[in-house]
Design a protein around this motif. Structure first.
Motif, PDB file in Angstrom:
ATOM      1  N   ILE A  96       0.655  -1.153   0.078  1.00 27.01           N
ATOM      2  CA  ILE A  96      -0.009  -0.030  -0.022  1.00 27.01           C
ATOM      3  C   ILE A  96       0.898   1.178   0.011  1.00 27.01           C
ATOM      4  O   ILE A  96       0.568   2.273  -0.490  1.00 27.01           O
ATOM      5  CB  ILE A  96      -0.933   0.051   1.060  1.00 27.01           C
ATOM      6  CG1 ILE A  96      -1.769  -1.256   1.231  1.00 27.01           C
ATOM      7  CG2 ILE A  96      -2.021   1.305   1.215  1.00 27.01           C
ATOM      8  CD1 ILE A  96      -2.657  -1.284  -0.126  1.00 27.01           C
ATOM      9  N   PHE A 106      -6.722   2.401   2.249  1.00 23.52           N
ATOM     10  CA  PHE A 106      -6.053   4.014   1.600  1.00 23.52           C
ATOM     11  C   PHE A 106      -6.580   5.141   2.012  1.00 23.52           C
ATOM     12  O   PHE A 106      -5.935   6.406   2.106  1.00 23.52           O
ATOM     13  CB  PHE A 106      -6.456   4.051  -0.009  1.00 23.52           C
ATOM     14  CG  PHE A 106      -5.474   2.871  -0.787  1.00 23.52           C
ATOM     15  CD1 PHE A 106      -4.258   3.597  -1.373  1.00 23.52           C
ATOM     16  CD2 PHE A 106      -5.855   1.762  -1.171  1.00 23.52           C
ATOM     17  CE1 PHE A 106      -3.500   2.768  -2.001  1.00 23.52           C
ATOM     18  CE2 PHE A 106      -4.874   1.027  -2.012  1.00 23.52           C
ATOM     19  CZ  PHE A 106      -3.702   1.140  -2.330  1.00 23.52           C
ATOM     20  N   PRO A 165       0.611   2.566   6.184  1.00 19.70           N
ATOM     21  CA  PRO A 165       1.440   2.252   5.201  1.00 19.70           C
ATOM     22  C   PRO A 165       2.968   2.160   5.465  1.00 19.70           C
ATOM     23  O   PRO A 165       3.376   3.155   6.536  1.00 19.70           O
ATOM     24  CB  PRO A 165       1.139   3.023   3.927  1.00 19.70           C
ATOM     25  CG  PRO A 165      -0.059   3.762   4.302  1.00 19.70           C
ATOM     26  CD  PRO A 165      -0.335   3.821   5.781  1.00 19.70           C
TER      27      PRO A 165
END
Length: 351
Positions: free
Chosen positions: A191, A218, A314
């Motif tokens: 990611i 996200f 991430p």
């Protein structure tokens, strides 16, 4: 069958291996142990790093105009390698005829082996040929030195290249959750890389993510980096790839072929954002079955969570590295996001 050997004496140094794409988590550092991470590659495979590696290292301030771009970087780094390209990554079990030389083991590691210079030598002639890495929080790996090794047998290797349909059937992806309930290390890496490509491709436009799993990994980072979606014009981020309906979004997360590195093609009107296969495959096809005996479908918010309950972050180091290699990072708004990582020596990023 591809076999690597010593450039000095031509002794074989590996088993037969097949080439695959260099994964985004090849040099990942995740946590601080205890112990190292699983190898980035499966047995019987190798990958080649296209970037320069090892010494000499050049301070960014000493690089002349155009030198950094020629070496693959578009914004400042602490140091840039000007060494040879073509370093070969292997799973540790695929090395043969090479041993660790205690005299070459540096003192920069913590609980294992680490370093930027060779610590393994050819058993036949003593030439330094490889770097063994197994320090805490790092991927277990063998990195062959490009100037000390070469291909001595070349062929397709033990793993034939799969087409997209076979990948769907044979490579089901990696679940985001580990047995402990935390995130699998591959997911922050995958990611983090995709997020860098998404920012560069989107130009900072507000994005709506209809899929709740995709939004789960996200949206929080996007909200913190570019702000939450407001009332103005919106663009949609969707999943696209083999086995899915035709693209219907402005931006599409597409799979990277894990063997060839090929990207799934999309319509010209759709802007592609590459995502590592193991994460893409899970997001695209892993869905819980509907409860038995229920005629009325449950709303998405009432379905059980498919992602771990821990807050997702991430991989900041991979995010910054990928971002630094994209020309779009020179745009002022994206450069400002990149610069947030400078105080942390490019090893940590606060999303």
């Amino acid at each position: 069958m591809t076999v690597f050997g010593c450039r000095t004496c031509v002794a074989a140094l590996t088993v037969h291996v097949s080439r695959v794409a260099l994964p985004v988590h090849a040099d990942q550092k995740y946590g601080n142990g205890p112990g190292s991470l699983a190898p980035a590659l499966e047995p019987g495979t190798f990958a080649v790093d296209p970037l320069p590696s090892g010494s000499p290292w050049r301070p960014w301030a000493e690089l002349e105009a155009g030198e950094a771009e020629a070496l693959g970087w578009y914004v400042p780094r602490l140091g840039v390698s000007a060494g040879p390209t073509g370093q070969v990554l292997l799973a540790p079990g695929d090395i043969r005829g090479a041993v660790i030389d205690p005299a070459l083991v540096g003192d920069t590691a913590c609980c294992g082996l680490n370093g930027g210079e060779p610590n393994m030598v050819c058993e036949s002639c003593g030439t330094p040929v490889a770097i063994r890495i197994d320090d805490c929080g790092l991927r277990q790996a063998i990195w062959l030195e490009p100037l000390a090794t070469r291909v001595i047998e070349d062929g397709p290797g033990p793993h034939p290249v799969l087409d997209w349909a076979d990948l769907i059937e044979q490579r089901p992806g990696i679940p985001p959750s580990e047995p402990s309930g935390g995130w699998h290390p591959l997911w922050p890496a995958a990611i983090g890389s995709a997020l860098a490509h998404l920012l560069a491709t989107s130009g900072g436009k507000p994005l709506v993510i209809p899929d709740r799993q995709v939004a789960g990994v996200f949206q929080p980072a996007l909200d913190r980096l570019v702000g939450p979606v407001g009332a103005g014009p919106k663009h949609t981020l969707v999943l696209a790839g083999p086995g899915l309906p035709d693209d219907d979004g402005d931006f599409a997360l597409i799979p990277e072929h894990p063997q060839t590195g090929e990207h799934w093609p999309v319509a010209p009107s759709v802007k592609p954002v590459p995502l590592a296969w193991n994460a893409w495959r899970y997001l695209a096809f892993h869905r819980d079955p509907k409860p038995a005996g229920r005629s009325i479908p449950l709303p998405p918010e009432a379905l059980p969570a498919l992602l771990p309950g821990y807050r997702f972050e991430p991989d900041g180091r991979i995010f910054l590295k990928v971002l630094a290699r994209l020309p779009e990072v020179r745009q002022p708004w994206l450069r400002a996001i990149y610069e947030r990582g400078r105080p942390y020596s490019y090893s940590f990023y606060i999303f």
